[in-house]
Design an enzyme around this catalytic site. Structure first.
Site, PDB file in Angstrom:
ATOM      1  N   GLN A 126     -10.814  -4.953   4.047  1.00  0.00           N
ATOM      2  CA  GLN A 126      -9.904  -4.233   4.938  1.00  0.00           C
ATOM      3  C   GLN A 126     -10.252  -2.744   4.991  1.00  0.00           C
ATOM      4  O   GLN A 126     -10.118  -2.043   3.986  1.00  0.00           O
ATOM      5  CB  GLN A 126      -8.464  -4.395   4.412  1.00  0.00           C
ATOM      6  CG  GLN A 126      -7.413  -3.682   5.236  1.00  0.00           C
ATOM      7  CD  GLN A 126      -6.038  -3.746   4.565  1.00  0.00           C
ATOM      8  OE1 GLN A 126      -5.943  -3.912   3.359  1.00  0.00           O
ATOM      9  NE2 GLN A 126      -4.995  -3.604   5.340  1.00  0.00           N
ATOM     10  N   GLY A 127     -10.656  -2.268   6.151  1.00  0.00           N
ATOM     11  CA  GLY A 127     -11.012  -0.850   6.317  1.00  0.00           C
ATOM     12  C   GLY A 127      -9.918  -0.074   7.034  1.00  0.00           C
ATOM     13  O   GLY A 127     -10.077   0.282   8.212  1.00  0.00           O
ATOM     14  N   TYR A 128      -8.813   0.147   6.354  1.00  0.00           N
ATOM     15  CA  TYR A 128      -7.718   0.946   6.916  1.00  0.00           C
ATOM     16  C   TYR A 128      -7.749   2.371   6.336  1.00  0.00           C
ATOM     17  O   TYR A 128      -7.930   3.349   7.033  1.00  0.00           O
ATOM     18  CB  TYR A 128      -6.356   0.308   6.580  1.00  0.00           C
ATOM     19  CG  TYR A 128      -5.847  -0.720   7.576  1.00  0.00           C
ATOM     20  CD1 TYR A 128      -6.706  -1.519   8.304  1.00  0.00           C
ATOM     21  CD2 TYR A 128      -4.486  -0.901   7.740  1.00  0.00           C
ATOM     22  CE1 TYR A 128      -6.217  -2.475   9.191  1.00  0.00           C
ATOM     23  CE2 TYR A 128      -3.984  -1.851   8.631  1.00  0.00           C
ATOM     24  CZ  TYR A 128      -4.855  -2.628   9.350  1.00  0.00           C
ATOM     25  OH  TYR A 128      -4.365  -3.561  10.222  1.00  0.00           O
ATOM     26  N   GLU A 244       0.641  -8.510   5.268  1.00  0.00           N
ATOM     27  CA  GLU A 244       0.164  -8.058   3.963  1.00  0.00           C
ATOM     28  C   GLU A 244       1.343  -7.919   3.005  1.00  0.00           C
ATOM     29  O   GLU A 244       1.284  -8.311   1.854  1.00  0.00           O
ATOM     30  CB  GLU A 244      -0.559  -6.715   4.120  1.00  0.00           C
ATOM     31  CG  GLU A 244      -1.124  -6.189   2.804  1.00  0.00           C
ATOM     32  CD  GLU A 244      -1.952  -4.917   2.974  1.00  0.00           C
ATOM     33  OE1 GLU A 244      -2.079  -4.418   4.108  1.00  0.00           O
ATOM     34  OE2 GLU A 244      -2.466  -4.423   1.959  1.00  0.00           O
ATOM     35  N   SER A 380       2.899   2.339   0.387  1.00  0.00           N
ATOM     36  CA  SER A 380       3.604   2.583  -0.886  1.00  0.00           C
ATOM     37  C   SER A 380       5.096   2.245  -0.757  1.00  0.00           C
ATOM     38  O   SER A 380       5.635   2.177   0.348  1.00  0.00           O
ATOM     39  CB  SER A 380       3.441   4.045  -1.305  1.00  0.00           C
ATOM     40  OG  SER A 380       4.273   4.856  -0.502  1.00  0.00           O
ATOM     41  N   ASN A 381       5.737   2.056  -1.906  1.00  0.00           N
ATOM     42  CA  ASN A 381       7.166   1.682  -1.869  1.00  0.00           C
ATOM     43  C   ASN A 381       8.026   2.787  -1.254  1.00  0.00           C
ATOM     44  O   ASN A 381       9.047   2.509  -0.635  1.00  0.00           O
ATOM     45  CB  ASN A 381       7.638   1.327  -3.283  1.00  0.00           C
ATOM     46  CG  ASN A 381       7.142  -0.057  -3.698  1.00  0.00           C
ATOM     47  OD1 ASN A 381       6.279  -0.634  -3.028  1.00  0.00           O
ATOM     48  ND2 ASN A 381       7.668  -0.586  -4.776  1.00  0.00           N
TER      49      ASN A 381
HETATM   50  C1  LIG Z   1      -5.824  -0.795  -5.967  1.00  0.00           C
HETATM   51  C2  LIG Z   1      -5.723  -0.422  -4.512  1.00  0.00           C
HETATM   52  C3  LIG Z   1      -6.283  -1.238  -3.568  1.00  0.00           C
HETATM   53  C4  LIG Z   1      -6.246  -0.889  -2.214  1.00  0.00           C
HETATM   54  N1  LIG Z   1      -6.889  -1.666  -1.296  1.00  0.00           N
HETATM   55  C5  LIG Z   1      -7.004  -1.251  -0.026  1.00  0.00           C
HETATM   56  C6  LIG Z   1      -7.820  -1.953   0.915  1.00  0.00           C
HETATM   57  O1  LIG Z   1      -8.408  -2.987   0.611  1.00  0.00           O
HETATM   58  N2  LIG Z   1      -7.950  -1.450   2.157  1.00  0.00           N
HETATM   59  C7  LIG Z   1      -7.301  -0.321   2.560  1.00  0.00           C
HETATM   60  O2  LIG Z   1      -7.443   0.070   3.720  1.00  0.00           O
HETATM   61  N3  LIG Z   1      -6.525   0.382   1.704  1.00  0.00           N
HETATM   62  C8  LIG Z   1      -6.369  -0.057   0.422  1.00  0.00           C
HETATM   63  N4  LIG Z   1      -5.605   0.656  -0.477  1.00  0.00           N
HETATM   64  C9  LIG Z   1      -5.034   1.931  -0.049  1.00  0.00           C
HETATM   65  C10 LIG Z   1      -3.528   1.955   0.010  1.00  0.00           C
HETATM   66  O3  LIG Z   1      -3.060   1.338   1.163  1.00  0.00           O
HETATM   67  C11 LIG Z   1      -3.116   3.440  -0.083  1.00  0.00           C
HETATM   68  O4  LIG Z   1      -3.411   3.867  -1.399  1.00  0.00           O
HETATM   69  C12 LIG Z   1      -1.659   3.649   0.193  1.00  0.00           C
HETATM   70  O5  LIG Z   1      -1.382   3.423   1.559  1.00  0.00           O
HETATM   71  C13 LIG Z   1      -1.200   5.080  -0.196  1.00  0.00           C
HETATM   72  O6  LIG Z   1      -2.037   6.048   0.381  1.00  0.00           O
HETATM   73  P1  LIG Z   1      -2.717   7.195  -0.502  1.00  0.00           P
HETATM   74  O7  LIG Z   1      -3.359   6.555  -1.691  1.00  0.00           O
HETATM   75  O8  LIG Z   1      -3.569   8.016   0.377  1.00  0.00           O
HETATM   76  O9  LIG Z   1      -1.512   8.072  -1.067  1.00  0.00           O
HETATM   77  P2  LIG Z   1      -0.706   9.199  -0.282  1.00  0.00           P
HETATM   78  O10 LIG Z   1      -0.423   8.744   1.103  1.00  0.00           O
HETATM   79  O11 LIG Z   1      -1.456  10.486  -0.434  1.00  0.00           O
HETATM   80  O12 LIG Z   1       0.654   9.240  -1.080  1.00  0.00           O
HETATM   81  C14 LIG Z   1       0.786   9.914  -2.346  1.00  0.00           C
HETATM   82  C15 LIG Z   1       2.242   9.767  -2.795  1.00  0.00           C
HETATM   83  O13 LIG Z   1       3.121  10.413  -1.844  1.00  0.00           O
HETATM   84  C16 LIG Z   1       4.106   9.500  -1.360  1.00  0.00           C
HETATM   85  N5  LIG Z   1       4.350   9.757   0.059  1.00  0.00           N
HETATM   86  C17 LIG Z   1       3.423   9.968   1.016  1.00  0.00           C
HETATM   87  N6  LIG Z   1       4.016  10.154   2.220  1.00  0.00           N
HETATM   88  C18 LIG Z   1       5.344  10.052   2.015  1.00  0.00           C
HETATM   89  C19 LIG Z   1       6.501  10.136   2.870  1.00  0.00           C
HETATM   90  N7  LIG Z   1       6.369  10.347   4.182  1.00  0.00           N
HETATM   91  N8  LIG Z   1       7.727   9.957   2.319  1.00  0.00           N
HETATM   92  C20 LIG Z   1       7.863   9.724   0.987  1.00  0.00           C
HETATM   93  N9  LIG Z   1       6.808   9.632   0.115  1.00  0.00           N
HETATM   94  C21 LIG Z   1       5.572   9.793   0.629  1.00  0.00           C
HETATM   95  C22 LIG Z   1       3.481   8.128  -1.557  1.00  0.00           C
HETATM   96  O14 LIG Z   1       4.464   7.126  -1.695  1.00  0.00           O
HETATM   97  C23 LIG Z   1       2.701   8.308  -2.871  1.00  0.00           C
HETATM   98  O15 LIG Z   1       3.566   8.171  -3.972  1.00  0.00           O
HETATM   99  C24 LIG Z   1      -5.582   0.300  -1.816  1.00  0.00           C
HETATM  100  C25 LIG Z   1      -4.985   1.113  -2.807  1.00  0.00           C
HETATM  101  C26 LIG Z   1      -5.036   0.770  -4.119  1.00  0.00           C
HETATM  102  C27 LIG Z   1      -4.392   1.673  -5.148  1.00  0.00           C
END
Ligand SMILES: Cc1cc2nc3c(=O)[nH]c(=O)nc-3n(C[C@H](O)[C@H](O)[C@H](O)COP(=O)(O)OP(=O)(O)OC[C@H]3O[C@@H](n4cnc5c(N)ncnc54)[C@H](O)[C@@H]3O)c2cc1C
Length: 395
Positions: A126-128, A244, A380-381
């Protein structure tokens, strides 16, 4: 709504139980039971076993090779497969791209890709996410420019789970940078062997290699690899994410985890008494069990809704939040029950009581750390809570 299982459903449960007892290979069961590494070969073999039985793509319509199950059958299958220590299926082709192609793909894409997913010919990733575009996914920058009958893609994806095994990746890419962010995104399929695609590993805190960075440098992809309409990828992205999130809840795995914690608490002693008799410990386990029971009912209710509406709705965010919180709590209870034996160096602490522990304590620390991810990925939650306040509370 009657939440009791009918005799037919109970018979189906027995059929699933018997199937796993007879067909799940011991080495795969042991790898799951002991928290060990599941290899690509394990997963391919497991998928092939389910596919032979017609039970691999549990959410697909029958016309595309799904088993034609309703939500109750899927729920029973989930419970029984977890109880048998079967692995989760790798979701990217089966639970994510499959439903997307069935709803948005062209006939040619459906005819070509769906059988390949079932037969294990393609391993999808998955390339999101990108650096700087995780929660704020719509700000993604990976660019696809049309040149004749090709797309030319440049940019970077990150956190790409099991990308090291994949031969195909589905990507969200920016195809129009001059409009509102959500209106300039497209959904494109990329063969990972195309020149210019590079996969680099990311090591996780427990030492495992599960996620990767994927770089695109002048990657040329046929125009027809676009799914749905150009610049309408955001609608597809959201549809895929609801699928998902439902899977992430992992109710069956939490039930197993709870049972293991209870068994462990009977074996481990503190101050001469079984840990299960410690009122503080018992209260914590009881609370987790109450939450899990409520979660099981919520899961069933949502599965019924999904069946009525044809697709899961925004309320799957509830499942994602509660499912991951309960599972993390259970892993934390287990870690505390094990005490020093939960340390990452199992050989360094010996406790004869643990010889009879049900499973997996040697890898407890790795499991605990690895599981931190579930409240982050799939949105994220915190983001799920934002979705709920907007879509269900109307705030
Ligand atoms: C083990 C693992 C596997 C993954 N696999 C995939 C994959 O296969 N393909 C893919 O595309 N992605 C994948 N992901 C990515 C995942 O979807 C992202 O990590 C996730 O969406 C959070 O984005 P970020 O890591 O950039 O954190 P950020 O968006 O930078 O968030 C950092 C913190 O800020 C909080 N936050 C951010 N914005 C808000 C808001 N508006 N309101 C309240 N809180 C907020 C978040 O909840 C988090 O606690 C994976 C991640 C992990 C850890």
């Amino acid at each position: 709504m009657d939440l009791n299982f009918t005799p037919e459903e109970e018979a189906f449960r027995q059929e699933v139980r018997d199937f796993f007892a007879e067909n799940l290979p011991d080495d795969i069961r042991d790898a799951v039971r002991n928290g060990g590494e599941l290899t690509k070969e394990h997963m391919e073999r497991y998928h092939a076993i389910l596919n032979k039985k017609g039970w691999l793509a549990t959410t697909w319509a029958e016309e595309f090779g799904g088993p034609g199950w309703g939500p109750v059958e899927r729920h029973i299958f989930d419970e029984e497969s977890s109880a048998a220590y079967a692995p989760r299926i790798v979701p990217f082709g089966l639970s994510m791209l499959g439903p997307v192609l069935q709803k948005f793909g062209s006939k040619e894409q459906q005819d070509y890709y769906l059988p390949r997913i079932l037969n294990g010919d393609d391993w999808w990733c998955q390339g999101y996410s990108e650096p700087g575009a995780g929660s704020d996914l719509a700000s993604l920058k990976t660019r696809a420019v049309r040149e004749g009958d090709e797309w030319v893609i440049n940019g970077q994806k990150t956190w790409t789970t099991l990308g090291q095994h994949a031969n195909m990746i589905f990507c969200l890419v920016r195809t129009d940078p001059d409009v509102k962010q959500q209106e300039g995104i497209s959904f494109i399929l990329v063969d990972m062997s195309t020149p210019g695609v590079e996969v680099r590993p990311i090591k996780l805190i427990e030492g495992g290699h599960e996620v990767n960075e994927v770089f695109f440098t002048d990657v040329r992809v046929p125009y027809e690899n676009l799914v749905g309409e150009e610049n309408k990828g955001w609608t597809i992205a959201k549809y895929l994410l609801t699928h998902e999130r439902t899977g992430i809840a992992g109710v069956g795995f939490s039930m197993l985890e709870l049972e293991e914690v209870k068994q462990l608490a009977k074996k481990i002693t503190r101050n001469g008494k079984p840990l299960a008799e410690d009122p503080l410990f018992a209260a914590r386990v009881a609370q987790a069990e109450i939450d899990l029971e409520a979660m099981k009912l919520t899961n069933l209710r949502m599965l019924f809704t999904a069946q009525k509406q044809g697709a899961p709705g925004p309320e799957t965010s509830i499942l994602k939040i509660k499912g991951t919180v309960i599972n993390q709590e259970l892993k934390d209870i287990r870690r505390r029950a094990l005490g020093p034996a939960a340390a990452p160096f199992p050989g360094s602490f010996k406790d004869s009581n643990l010889d009879v522990a049900p499973s997996g304590h040697a890898n407890n620390a790795a499991r605990y750390f690895n599981n931190r991810k579930t409240s982050i990925f799939g949105g994220s939650n915190e983001i799920q809570r934002n979705i709920l306040t907007k879509t269900m509370l109307g705030l």
